[in-house]
Motif scaffolding. Structure first.
Motif, PDB file in Angstrom:
ATOM      1  N   GLU A  51      -7.099  -4.331   6.386  1.00  0.00           N
ATOM      2  CA  GLU A  51      -8.287  -3.479   6.428  1.00  0.00           C
ATOM      3  C   GLU A  51      -7.878  -2.123   5.865  1.00  0.00           C
ATOM      4  N   PHE A  52      -8.576  -1.678   4.843  1.00  0.00           N
ATOM      5  CA  PHE A  52      -8.225  -0.435   4.154  1.00  0.00           C
ATOM      6  C   PHE A  52      -9.001   0.743   4.706  1.00  0.00           C
ATOM      7  N   ARG A  53      -8.391   1.911   4.634  1.00  0.00           N
ATOM      8  CA  ARG A  53      -9.077   3.145   5.022  1.00  0.00           C
ATOM      9  C   ARG A  53     -10.162   3.448   3.995  1.00  0.00           C
ATOM     10  N   ASP A  54     -11.152   4.217   4.410  1.00  0.00           N
ATOM     11  CA  ASP A  54     -12.230   4.598   3.512  1.00  0.00           C
ATOM     12  C   ASP A  54     -11.662   5.396   2.340  1.00  0.00           C
ATOM     13  N   GLY A  55     -12.081   5.049   1.139  1.00  0.00           N
ATOM     14  CA  GLY A  55     -11.658   5.744  -0.059  1.00  0.00           C
ATOM     15  C   GLY A  55     -10.343   5.270  -0.652  1.00  0.00           C
ATOM     16  N   ALA A  56      -9.664   4.346  -0.008  1.00  0.00           N
ATOM     17  CA  ALA A  56      -8.381   3.848  -0.515  1.00  0.00           C
ATOM     18  C   ALA A  56      -8.628   2.767  -1.564  1.00  0.00           C
ATOM     19  N   ASP A  57      -7.824   2.768  -2.607  1.00  0.00           N
ATOM     20  CA  ASP A  57      -7.911   1.754  -3.656  1.00  0.00           C
ATOM     21  C   ASP A  57      -7.082   0.544  -3.223  1.00  0.00           C
ATOM     22  N   PRO A  58      -7.726  -0.599  -2.943  1.00  0.00           N
ATOM     23  CA  PRO A  58      -6.991  -1.768  -2.441  1.00  0.00           C
ATOM     24  C   PRO A  58      -5.842  -2.221  -3.333  1.00  0.00           C
ATOM     25  N   GLN A  59      -6.005  -2.159  -4.655  1.00  0.00           N
ATOM     26  CA  GLN A  59      -4.939  -2.627  -5.543  1.00  0.00           C
ATOM     27  C   GLN A  59      -3.705  -1.740  -5.455  1.00  0.00           C
ATOM     28  N   GLN A  60      -3.899  -0.434  -5.450  1.00  0.00           N
ATOM     29  CA  GLN A  60      -2.764   0.483  -5.356  1.00  0.00           C
ATOM     30  C   GLN A  60      -2.091   0.392  -3.993  1.00  0.00           C
ATOM     31  N   VAL A  61      -2.912   0.313  -2.950  1.00  0.00           N
ATOM     32  CA  VAL A  61      -2.364   0.225  -1.599  1.00  0.00           C
ATOM     33  C   VAL A  61      -1.564  -1.063  -1.438  1.00  0.00           C
ATOM     34  N   MET A  62      -2.068  -2.175  -1.967  1.00  0.00           N
ATOM     35  CA  MET A  62      -1.364  -3.448  -1.818  1.00  0.00           C
ATOM     36  C   MET A  62      -0.056  -3.472  -2.599  1.00  0.00           C
ATOM     37  N   GLN A  63       0.022  -2.756  -3.695  1.00  0.00           N
ATOM     38  CA  GLN A  63       1.302  -2.644  -4.405  1.00  0.00           C
ATOM     39  C   GLN A  63       2.326  -1.959  -3.499  1.00  0.00           C
ATOM     40  N   GLN A  64       1.887  -0.922  -2.778  1.00  0.00           N
ATOM     41  CA  GLN A  64       2.778  -0.221  -1.864  1.00  0.00           C
ATOM     42  C   GLN A  64       3.107  -1.098  -0.648  1.00  0.00           C
ATOM     43  N   VAL A  65       2.135  -1.871  -0.159  1.00  0.00           N
ATOM     44  CA  VAL A  65       2.386  -2.795   0.951  1.00  0.00           C
ATOM     45  C   VAL A  65       3.448  -3.810   0.537  1.00  0.00           C
ATOM     46  N   ARG A  66       3.311  -4.345  -0.662  1.00  0.00           N
ATOM     47  CA  ARG A  66       4.284  -5.321  -1.158  1.00  0.00           C
ATOM     48  C   ARG A  66       5.688  -4.698  -1.220  1.00  0.00           C
ATOM     49  N   THR A  67       5.783  -3.474  -1.725  1.00  0.00           N
ATOM     50  CA  THR A  67       7.068  -2.774  -1.801  1.00  0.00           C
ATOM     51  C   THR A  67       7.655  -2.567  -0.410  1.00  0.00           C
ATOM     52  N   ASN A  68       6.826  -2.115   0.533  1.00  0.00           N
ATOM     53  CA  ASN A  68       7.304  -1.873   1.901  1.00  0.00           C
ATOM     54  C   ASN A  68       7.731  -3.168   2.588  1.00  0.00           C
ATOM     55  N   CYS A  69       7.012  -4.246   2.347  1.00  0.00           N
ATOM     56  CA  CYS A  69       7.377  -5.529   2.943  1.00  0.00           C
ATOM     57  C   CYS A  69       8.695  -6.046   2.369  1.00  0.00           C
ATOM     58  N   LYS A  70       8.909  -5.841   1.095  1.00  0.00           N
ATOM     59  CA  LYS A  70      10.168  -6.275   0.462  1.00  0.00           C
ATOM     60  C   LYS A  70      11.362  -5.493   1.021  1.00  0.00           C
ATOM     61  N   LYS A  71      11.112  -4.251   1.476  1.00  0.00           N
ATOM     62  CA  LYS A  71      12.193  -3.447   2.051  1.00  0.00           C
ATOM     63  C   LYS A  71      12.670  -4.039   3.377  1.00  0.00           C
ATOM     64  N   VAL A  72      11.744  -4.552   4.183  1.00  0.00           N
ATOM     65  CA  VAL A  72      12.123  -5.087   5.502  1.00  0.00           C
ATOM     66  C   VAL A  72      12.466  -6.570   5.441  1.00  0.00           C
ATOM     67  N   GLU A  73      11.915  -7.279   4.460  1.00  0.00           N
ATOM     68  CA  GLU A  73      12.177  -8.718   4.322  1.00  0.00           C
ATOM     69  C   GLU A  73      12.117  -9.067   2.842  1.00  0.00           C
ATOM     70  N   ASP A  74      13.272  -9.100   2.198  1.00  0.00           N
ATOM     71  CA  ASP A  74      13.306  -9.297   0.748  1.00  0.00           C
ATOM     72  C   ASP A  74      12.939 -10.714   0.320  1.00  0.00           C
ATOM     73  N   ASP A  75      12.881 -11.647   1.253  1.00  0.00           N
ATOM     74  CA  ASP A  75      12.581 -13.050   0.927  1.00  0.00           C
ATOM     75  C   ASP A  75      11.088 -13.380   1.163  1.00  0.00           C
ATOM     76  N   CYS A  76      10.225 -12.371   1.181  1.00  0.00           N
ATOM     77  CA  CYS A  76       8.803 -12.617   1.394  1.00  0.00           C
ATOM     78  C   CYS A  76       8.043 -12.386   0.097  1.00  0.00           C
ATOM     79  N   GLU A  77       6.821 -12.864   0.063  1.00  0.00           N
ATOM     80  CA  GLU A  77       5.983 -12.658  -1.111  1.00  0.00           C
ATOM     81  C   GLU A  77       4.534 -12.500  -0.669  1.00  0.00           C
ATOM     82  N   ILE A  78       3.835 -11.569  -1.311  1.00  0.00           N
ATOM     83  CA  ILE A  78       2.393 -11.379  -1.102  1.00  0.00           C
ATOM     84  C   ILE A  78       1.741 -11.627  -2.457  1.00  0.00           C
ATOM     85  N   TYR A  79       0.829 -12.573  -2.498  1.00  0.00           N
ATOM     86  CA  TYR A  79       0.154 -12.905  -3.746  1.00  0.00           C
ATOM     87  C   TYR A  79      -1.123 -12.081  -3.855  1.00  0.00           C
ATOM     88  N   LEU A  80      -1.124 -11.191  -4.843  1.00  0.00           N
ATOM     89  CA  LEU A  80      -2.273 -10.296  -5.023  1.00  0.00           C
ATOM     90  C   LEU A  80      -3.309 -10.878  -5.922  1.00  0.00           C
TER      91      LEU A  80
END
Length: 115
Positions: free
Chosen positions: A86-115
């Motif tokens: 769930e995105f905050r008001d005014g947030a761009d989902p594509q840009q935010v999800m790129q950052q989510v993917r980066t943050n998830c890879k930092k804690v678990e490098d063997d995961c994948e999020i399909y955008l």
């Protein structure tokens, strides 16, 4: 679950303002008063397919996603291999999800999020 609806009646909600009302009557009153938000009033929730090996890794991904700027809430369902964001008001989902993917890879490098 059947015990809640004994005799085919909805259970009575014991709260003081709803004394003697059924759950359906209480919900109808709340909607009439504007207390219940409609789906149009809430921010967008998107579902993403993920690939993760264990439940602990899924939990780490959920925590990383929740800490990302622009994310209001994130829930990872390990069994369904799905992340709902769930995105905050005014947030761009594509840009935010790129950052989510980066943050998830930092804690678990063997995961994948399909955008």
């Amino acid at each position: 679950m059947r015990a809640l609806f004994a005799g085919g009646r909805a259970p009575v909600i014991p709260a003081a303002k709803n004394e003697g009302k059924t759950a359906a009557e209480s919900l109808a009153d709340d909607k009439a008063a504007g207390a219940v938000s409609s789906p149009q009033e809430t921010s967008a929730v998107h579902s993403y397919k993920i690939d993760v090996d264990c439940a602990n890794c899924a939990n780490l991904m959920e925590g990383a996603a929740k800490k990302t700027e622009g994310v209001r809430n994130a829930v990872v369902n390990f069994m369904m291999q799905e992340m709902k964001v769930e995105f905050r008001d005014g947030a761009d989902p594509q840009q935010v999800m790129q950052q989510v993917r980066t943050n998830c890879k930092k804690v678990e490098d063997d995961c994948e999020i399909y955008l």
